[in-house]
Structure formats: C-alpha cells, structure tokens
Enzyme design. Structure first.
Site, PDB file in Angstrom:
ATOM      1  N   PRO A 222       0.768  -1.308   0.163  1.00  0.00           N
ATOM      2  CA  PRO A 222      -0.211   0.039   0.000  1.00  0.00           C
ATOM      3  C   PRO A 222       0.800   1.232   0.034  1.00  0.00           C
ATOM      4  CG  PRO A 222      -0.743  -1.603   1.546  1.00  0.00           C
ATOM      5  CD  PRO A 222       0.508  -1.950   1.065  1.00  0.00           C
TER       6      PRO A 222
ATOM      7  N   ASP B  65      14.798 -11.592   7.384  1.00  0.00           N
ATOM      8  CA  ASP B  65      15.002 -12.120   8.907  1.00  0.00           C
ATOM      9  C   ASP B  65      14.412 -13.397   9.072  1.00  0.00           C
ATOM     10  OD1 ASP B  65      16.369  -9.668   9.591  1.00  0.00           O
ATOM     11  OD2 ASP B  65      14.258  -8.383   9.695  1.00  0.00           O
TER      12      ASP B  65
END
Length: 236
Positions: free
Chosen positions: A52, A115
């Site tokens: 977005p 990660d």
C-alpha cells in the site's frame, strides 16, 4: 593417495545469480525492501513492488515516482506470483510472510523472507561494489552486522582503482576472443590472460589504452607477454 579439500558442511552455494530482465517481486515497501530493490535494480532485473502507498518509505516512493519499479498499491495477493521469477518479502507480519513462503514453495519460486532464515532459499550478503567488481561476505544468516564489518575491512584492503583494472581486462578478453575465436584456443586464451594479469601491475592494467591492447594482442600467437613499456615503444 592425493589430498583433496575437506568437505565443510553447513555453508551456502555462493553464486552470482543473473537476474537481468527477470521479474523480481518485492513484497513490502520499508527500509529492508528498499535495500532489496536497489540490489535487484543494480542487477538489471524488472522489479514489481507490492505494498500500500501508505507503507512506502521515502526511497521506495522515489523509485516508484521515477518509474524505476512497477508499483501495485495494495497488500500481497497470490496472483502476484503468476509472473514472478524471484520473490523478496520484507514485511513486519510473520503470519503473512510465512504464507508468501508457502505459496512460493508450491510454485517452486525462489524466495527470501527477510529475517527468517528457515524461510529463505538464499541469503543476501554484505556487498562491496567497484564497477564490475563485486565482493560478497556471507555469514549464512548468522551475523549480518559481522558480515558488514568483514566486508568493510576487505574493501579497505583493496586498491581504489581495482574496478578500472577489471574493466580493462574485460575489454582485453573480448578483443582476444575476436583475435582467436576458435573454441580450441580456449585453454591458450585462459593461460595467456592469466599471464597478463600476473605479470602486469595494477597500474599498468588501469592505464592500458585501446592501442596498448592491440599492441599486446599482436604477441598472443607467440605466447609472449612483453612489459607495457615495450608494447608502447613498438607502437611509436
């Protein structure tokens, strides 16, 4: 019995992945995504960012505004994978990230979930770039900061003009292939080019001109590698 290198398990297969003109899908638009996007663009990939607009940081918004990347202004949907050759996911939503990973596995698309080492087909190392020279240090996901420290030390030890020398060596190799295009010449070409790199200094390679290259190549058939000064004297 001859001695062979010992197998050291637990590593990664470090390769230079050619993604030029391939479609890299980046899920997310924050700081980590920005770094991934730049790496993909540096490799001449076609990049699509799914995020977005409200989630884009300054750098990613800039890439979108400059039309360096294609932007899909919404959250990730499975159909985004339809044309993807590689997926780089960098969002702060473990559940959504795992869903992206599972979909990539189903479709056999190489993916990196930031990660989350267990959900990565490949890792990003710490990279030093100087023109055509790229040096990557990887800790196999164990210590990114340490990889950065090691990379900086390696970069500090390299001559500042290494990139320029490599560019000239690349030009010389291409010229050599024109002079000796026969595939049977391959071993001789490799040996001769190795000799040039070993016998000429870095400054010689940096200062080598097109005329110097042509003069040096005239010695290829004999296998000789004269010093740069001798090549230039013959060009006078």
């Amino acid at each position: 019995m001859p001695e062979y290198p010992k197998v050291q398990g637990g590593g990664s297969l470090i390769v230079a992945w050619q993604v030029k003109n391939k479609h890299v899908l980046v899920v997310g638009g924050g700081e980590v995504a920005a770094g991934r996007i730049l790496l993909a663009l540096n490799a001449d990939a076609r990049v699509t960012v799914v995020c977005p607009s409200s989630g884009l940081n300054g750098e990613v918004a800039y890439r979108v505004a400059e039309k360096q990347v294609t932007h899909i202004d919404r959250n990730f949907e499975p159909c985004d994978l339809d044309t993807a050759d590689m997926v780089l996911c960098a969002i702060d939503d473990p559940e959504a990230s795992t869903q992206v990973w599972k979909l990539c596995k189903e479709r056999r698309i190489a993916a990196n979930i930031a990660d989350v080492p267990p959900e990565c087909d490949f890792y990003f190392g710490s990279i030093h770039r100087d023109g055509p020279l790229q040096v990557m240090v990887s800790t196999n996901g164990n210590g990114p900061k340490l990889a950065s420290i090691v990379r900086k030390r390696i970069a500090e030890a390299l001559p500042s003009n290494m990139g320029a020398a490599i560019e000239n060596v690349g030009k010389l190799r291409r010229k050599l292939r024109e002079v000796a295009p026969d595939i049977k010449e391959g071993p001789k070409r490799m040996k001769w080019m190795s000799g040039v790199c070993e016998s000429w200094s870095l400054d010689d390679l940096v200062g080598m001109t097109e005329q110097d290259m042509d003069g040096l190549l005239s010695h290829y058939q004999s296998g000789d590698i004269p010093p740069l000064l001798e090549v230039r004297m013959k060009n006078l």
